[in-house]
Scaffold this motif. Structure first.
Motif, PDB file in Angstrom:
ATOM      1  N   UNK A   1       0.849  -1.192   0.000  1.00 46.16           N
ATOM      2  CA  UNK A   1       0.000   0.000   0.000  1.00 46.16           C
ATOM      3  C   UNK A   1       0.881   1.237   0.000  1.00 46.16           C
ATOM      4  N   UNK A   2       0.462   2.250  -0.730  1.00 47.54           N
ATOM      5  CA  UNK A   2       1.210   3.500  -0.770  1.00 47.54           C
ATOM      6  C   UNK A   2       0.235   4.643  -1.015  1.00 47.54           C
ATOM      7  N   UNK A   3       0.709   5.840  -0.793  1.00 44.47           N
ATOM      8  CA  UNK A   3      -0.138   7.001  -1.028  1.00 44.47           C
ATOM      9  C   UNK A   3       0.683   8.125  -1.617  1.00 44.47           C
ATOM     10  N   UNK A   4       0.051   8.915  -2.460  1.00 43.81           N
ATOM     11  CA  UNK A   4       0.658  10.104  -3.039  1.00 43.81           C
ATOM     12  C   UNK A   4      -0.194  11.278  -2.586  1.00 43.81           C
ATOM     13  N   UNK A   5       0.290  11.967  -1.563  1.00 43.99           N
ATOM     14  CA  UNK A   5      -0.511  13.049  -0.995  1.00 43.99           C
ATOM     15  C   UNK A   5      -0.677  14.220  -1.961  1.00 43.99           C
ATOM     16  N   UNK A   6       0.255  14.369  -2.879  1.00 43.40           N
ATOM     17  CA  UNK A   6       0.136  15.446  -3.866  1.00 43.40           C
ATOM     18  C   UNK A   6      -0.991  15.171  -4.857  1.00 43.40           C
ATOM     19  N   UNK A   7      -1.285  13.888  -5.060  1.00 43.90           N
ATOM     20  CA  UNK A   7      -2.330  13.507  -6.014  1.00 43.90           C
ATOM     21  C   UNK A   7      -3.613  13.062  -5.326  1.00 43.90           C
ATOM     22  N   UNK A   8      -3.615  13.109  -3.987  1.00 40.91           N
ATOM     23  CA  UNK A   8      -4.800  12.649  -3.236  1.00 40.91           C
ATOM     24  C   UNK A   8      -5.201  11.236  -3.638  1.00 40.91           C
ATOM     25  N   UNK A   9      -4.214  10.381  -3.762  1.00 38.12           N
ATOM     26  CA  UNK A   9      -4.465   9.029  -4.261  1.00 38.12           C
ATOM     27  C   UNK A   9      -3.743   8.001  -3.397  1.00 38.12           C
ATOM     28  N   UNK A  10      -4.426   6.895  -3.155  1.00 39.09           N
ATOM     29  CA  UNK A  10      -3.821   5.760  -2.459  1.00 39.09           C
ATOM     30  C   UNK A  10      -3.836   4.574  -3.415  1.00 39.09           C
ATOM     31  N   UNK A  11      -2.801   3.743  -3.307  1.00 46.41           N
ATOM     32  CA  UNK A  11      -2.622   2.613  -4.212  1.00 46.41           C
ATOM     33  C   UNK A  11      -2.528   1.317  -3.422  1.00 46.41           C
ATOM     34  N   UNK A  12      -2.892   0.254  -4.078  1.00 43.93           N
ATOM     35  CA  UNK A  12      -2.665  -1.082  -3.540  1.00 43.93           C
ATOM     36  C   UNK A  12      -2.071  -1.933  -4.654  1.00 43.93           C
TER      37      UNK A  12
END
Length: 131
Positions: A70-81
């Motif tokens: 799991x990761x997140x890109x706070x600049x893009x307001x997106x979380x990934x799995x």
């Protein structure tokens, strides 16, 4: 109005990979822990993984440790799995969810694993793993 929109699901073979994305809008993204849950037919919605709001600490259910990231890109307001080495038992409808952080002066409560404690949910994206 807060929206969480998942994407990236699909039909894959055992051992293959998929990466799910969840884009948030109208949400102060860095004030929320983000979680991934899944629900198989006839079963309850269950915790898969979470990532904390600022430090990006990650947590996983034992059955996906070493396979999912799991990761997140706070600049893009997106979380990934990122899901690797997929198995048929990973087949489910996958949801992302957000829960506001709860902190005092020195401690922030870790993200919950109980889905009922989450504030916002996406609509889900289907992952099917065929053998």
């Amino acid at each position: 109005q807060v929206q969480l929109v998942e994407s990236g699901g699909g039909l894959v073979l055992t051992g293959e990979s998929l990466t799910l994305s969840c884009a948030a809008s109208e949400l102060t993204f860095t004030s929320y822990h983000l979680g991934w849950f899944r629900q198989a037919p006839g079963k309850e919605r269950r915790f898969v993984s979470t990532i904390t709001a600022n430090e990006g600490r990650t947590f996983y259910v034992d059955s996906v440790k070493g396979r999912f990231i799991v990761s997140r890109d706070n600049a893009k307001n997106t979380v990934y799995l990122q899901m690797n080495s997929l198995k048929p038992e990973d087949t489910a409808l996958y949801y992302c969810a957000a829960v506001r952080t709860v902190c005092d002066l020195s401690f922030c409560r870790p993200p919950p694993v109980n889905p009922q404690e989450y504030d916002y949910w996406g609509q889900g994206t289907q992952v099917t793993v065929s053998s």
